[in-house]
Design a protein around this motif. Structure first.
Motif, short mmCIF file in Angstrom:
data_model
loop_
_atom_site.label_atom_id
_atom_site.label_comp_id
_atom_site.label_asym_id
_atom_site.label_seq_id
_atom_site.Cartn_x
_atom_site.Cartn_y
_atom_site.Cartn_z
N TRP A 13 -54.52 -16.65 3.15
CA TRP A 13 -55.28 -15.58 2.51
C TRP A 13 -56.77 -15.88 2.67
N ILE A 14 -57.58 -14.84 2.86
CA ILE A 14 -59.02 -14.99 2.92
C ILE A 14 -59.65 -14.19 1.79
N TRP A 15 -60.49 -14.88 1.01
CA TRP A 15 -61.27 -14.20 -0.03
C TRP A 15 -62.55 -13.65 0.58
N GLY A 16 -63.07 -12.57 0.02
CA GLY A 16 -64.37 -12.13 0.46
C GLY A 16 -64.68 -10.69 0.09
N TYR A 17 -65.77 -10.22 0.69
CA TYR A 17 -66.30 -8.89 0.41
C TYR A 17 -66.43 -8.12 1.73
N VAL A 18 -66.06 -6.85 1.69
CA VAL A 18 -66.35 -5.97 2.81
C VAL A 18 -67.82 -5.56 2.70
N LEU A 19 -68.56 -5.76 3.77
CA LEU A 19 -69.98 -5.41 3.78
C LEU A 19 -70.18 -3.91 3.95
N GLU A 20 -71.15 -3.37 3.23
CA GLU A 20 -71.49 -1.95 3.43
C GLU A 20 -72.20 -1.75 4.75
N HIS A 21 -73.00 -2.74 5.15
CA HIS A 21 -73.71 -2.69 6.43
C HIS A 21 -73.64 -4.07 7.06
N VAL A 22 -73.50 -4.10 8.39
CA VAL A 22 -73.43 -5.37 9.11
C VAL A 22 -74.59 -5.43 10.10
N PRO A 23 -75.46 -6.46 10.03
CA PRO A 23 -75.45 -7.52 9.01
C PRO A 23 -75.94 -6.98 7.67
N GLY A 24 -75.62 -7.71 6.61
CA GLY A 24 -76.02 -7.26 5.29
C GLY A 24 -75.83 -8.34 4.26
N PRO A 25 -76.25 -8.06 3.03
CA PRO A 25 -76.12 -9.05 1.95
C PRO A 25 -74.68 -9.14 1.46
N MET A 26 -74.31 -10.33 1.01
CA MET A 26 -72.99 -10.56 0.43
C MET A 26 -73.15 -11.40 -0.83
N MET A 27 -72.33 -11.12 -1.81
CA MET A 27 -72.35 -11.90 -3.04
C MET A 27 -72.20 -13.39 -2.73
N PHE A 28 -73.04 -14.20 -3.39
CA PHE A 28 -72.96 -15.66 -3.32
C PHE A 28 -73.33 -16.23 -1.95
N VAL A 29 -73.96 -15.43 -1.11
CA VAL A 29 -74.49 -15.92 0.17
C VAL A 29 -75.99 -15.64 0.17
N ASP A 30 -76.79 -16.64 0.49
CA ASP A 30 -78.23 -16.56 0.29
C ASP A 30 -78.98 -15.86 1.42
N ARG A 31 -78.29 -15.43 2.45
CA ARG A 31 -78.98 -14.79 3.57
C ARG A 31 -78.07 -13.68 4.11
N PRO A 32 -78.62 -12.75 4.87
CA PRO A 32 -77.77 -11.70 5.46
C PRO A 32 -76.68 -12.31 6.33
N THR A 33 -75.52 -11.67 6.36
CA THR A 33 -74.40 -12.20 7.11
C THR A 33 -73.75 -11.11 7.95
N TYR A 34 -73.16 -11.53 9.05
CA TYR A 34 -72.37 -10.63 9.90
C TYR A 34 -70.88 -10.70 9.54
N CYS A 35 -70.52 -11.62 8.64
CA CYS A 35 -69.09 -11.91 8.41
C CYS A 35 -68.56 -11.11 7.23
N SER A 36 -68.18 -9.89 7.49
CA SER A 36 -67.48 -9.09 6.49
C SER A 36 -66.06 -9.65 6.30
N LEU A 37 -65.40 -9.24 5.22
CA LEU A 37 -64.07 -9.78 4.92
C LEU A 37 -63.10 -9.61 6.08
N GLU A 38 -63.07 -8.42 6.68
CA GLU A 38 -62.13 -8.18 7.77
C GLU A 38 -62.49 -9.02 9.01
N THR A 39 -63.77 -9.30 9.19
CA THR A 39 -64.20 -10.15 10.30
C THR A 39 -63.66 -11.56 10.13
N ALA A 40 -63.77 -12.08 8.91
CA ALA A 40 -63.26 -13.42 8.62
C ALA A 40 -61.74 -13.48 8.80
N ALA A 41 -61.05 -12.45 8.34
CA ALA A 41 -59.59 -12.43 8.48
C ALA A 41 -59.18 -12.42 9.96
#
Length: 214
Positions: A6-34
């Motif tokens: 299982w992978i925990w995470g957040y789907v990003l509204e925009h890629v790259p974009g901000p994610m909870m608990f990450v201090d910089r913009p990220t390209y890794c949306s939840l589905e990307t990580a999965a």
């Protein structure tokens, strides 16, 4: 590992974009990580921060996952659980819902009673009795306090906030055995890839990650 990962995470509204608990913009949306880790299952945390995120605008990105567990909005657990139950009728890969940081001393669910949790469970199963209620627990918590709640949840997601070599080599197996013997419920092993417990902005050291995998 794929059928059990299982992978925990957040789907990003925009890629790259901000994610909870990450201090910089990220390209890794939840589905990307999965996709990257070839995981069949995800924990969809967008609905934890805002119940309105339980919609197709974001959820459509995880519809191809085999199972999805949806986070319950903090402080609004029963209403959120009822919404997940309704949502599951049109989204068949919804497998359940999760309360993060259950009864953590500084967390929003710290004062929940067994009756409160039963109300959440009943709301979750109101439209879809097959859904399962997951609780996040940490190794530093007293697990005996869960005994009055035992009939009101289905799965434990067990985490170690600060990992040490000694704990994972010696204590972890004992703690899991005690949980299994006490509650007889499925357990998901939590593994942090960010080292949140010690350094918010650093990844888990590679040797410790490998030890947890073993």
């Amino acid at each position: 590992m794929r059928p059990r990962l299982w992978i925990w995470g957040y789907v990003l509204e925009h890629v790259p974009g901000p994610m909870m608990f990450v201090d910089r913009p990220t390209y890794c949306s939840l589905e990307t990580a999965a996709d990257y880790l070839q995981a069949d299952h995800v924990v969809y945390m967008d609905s934890t921060t805002r119940l309105l995120n339980l919609d197709d605008r974001l959820y459509r990105h995880v519809t191809r996952c085999r199972q999805v567990v949806c986070g319950l909005e903090h402080g609004n657990y029963a209403k959120a659980a009822a919404a997940v139950s309704e949502f599951s009728l049109t989204h068949p890969n919804v497998a359940g819902a999760i309360i993060d940081d259950f009864r953590e001393v500084h967390g929003p669910s710290r004062d929940m009673t067994p009756d409160d949790l039963r109300a959440v469970r009943d709301a979750l199963k109101s439209r879809n009795p097959s859904l399962q209620l997951y609780l996040v627990r940490y190794s530093h918590q007293n697990q005996e306090e869960l005994l009055p709640f035992a009939d009101a949840f289905d799965v434990i997601n067990f985490w170690v906030w600060v990992s040490t070599d000694h704990y994972w080599r010696y204590q972890y197996g004992n703690d899991i055995l005690n949980l299994k013997n006490t509650f007889g419920k499925p357990i998901l092993q939590g593994m942090f890839m960010h080292n949140y417990g010690e350094d918010w902005d650093e990844p888990m050291p590679q040797p410790m990650l490998e030890l947890q995998c073993r």
